[in-house]
Motif scaffolding. Structure first.
Motif, PDB file in Angstrom:
ATOM      1  N   ARG A  43       2.799   2.275  -4.179  1.00  0.00           N
ATOM      2  CA  ARG A  43       3.766   2.702  -3.159  1.00  0.00           C
ATOM      3  C   ARG A  43       5.145   2.921  -3.779  1.00  0.00           C
TER       4      ARG A  43
ATOM      5  N   GLU B  84       7.159   6.493  -4.166  1.00  0.00           N
ATOM      6  CA  GLU B  84       8.536   6.616  -3.651  1.00  0.00           C
ATOM      7  C   GLU B  84       9.454   7.129  -4.758  1.00  0.00           C
TER       8      GLU B  84
ATOM      9  N   GLY C 195       6.728   9.601  -1.553  1.00  0.00           N
ATOM     10  CA  GLY C 195       6.467   8.521  -0.604  1.00  0.00           C
ATOM     11  C   GLY C 195       6.168   8.982   0.807  1.00  0.00           C
TER      12      GLY C 195
END
Length: 165
Positions: A24, A28, A33
């Motif tokens: 994650r 991002e 993201g």
């Protein structure tokens, strides 16, 4: 379109949540993201409903991550998820085998990969497995972290290519 990834290990309390959180952050940082969703699950119900192993959180903190990981609850991978997952990442060969059996159809099987298959070191065979740190100490969790982060940029590059195709 959201590209969906599920990371899978045995109980969903060590390897897969760690990889979920690392990925994650990497998506991002790569500006993806908002286009990529990452979650995690286990192949067994042994830990279902339990929080992440505190040693996983400690390893994340030791390596400079500051996320709130306390909300995680272990869950079991559901074969129906193959219908809307673009990539399913297995932590070791046992998970890979279980996932391929659950997948059934070739299209779903083609979406299953070993996490470390994306490591630029070109790992093969047993080297692709991320050993379960649960039986070990902090150094085992740090090794798991290193193996996940070693493959993370390759996963991001792969997904970027898929999104641009």
């Amino acid at each position: 379109m959201t590209y969906r990834i599920t990371v899978v290990c045995t109980g969903n309390i060590c390897r897969s949540p760690m990889a979920e959180w690392v990925l994650r952050e990497r998506f991002e940082a790569a500006g993806l993201g908002d286009r990529v969703a990452v979650d995690s699950a286990g192949t067994t119900a042994w830990e279902e409903g339990n929080p992440v192993d505190p040693r996983t959180i400690a390893a994340m903190h030791r390596h400079g991550h500051t996320g709130d990981y306390a909300q995680h609850r272990a869950r079991v991978f559901d074969k129906r998820w193959f219908a809307d997952r673009d990539l399913v990442l297995a932590a070791d060969h046992g998970h890979y085998t279980v996932l391929r059996r659950l997948a059934g159809v070739p299209e779903a099987k083609d979406r299953i990969r070993m996490i470390r298959s994306f490591d630029p070191a070109g790992l093969k065979g047993d080297a692709l497995a991320i050993d379960d740190p649960w039986y070990g100490d902090d150094s085992d969790f740090d090794r798991t972290y290193a193996e996940i982060t070693g493959a993370a940029d390759g996963i991001v590059d792969h997904v970027r290519g898929q999104l641009e195709a």
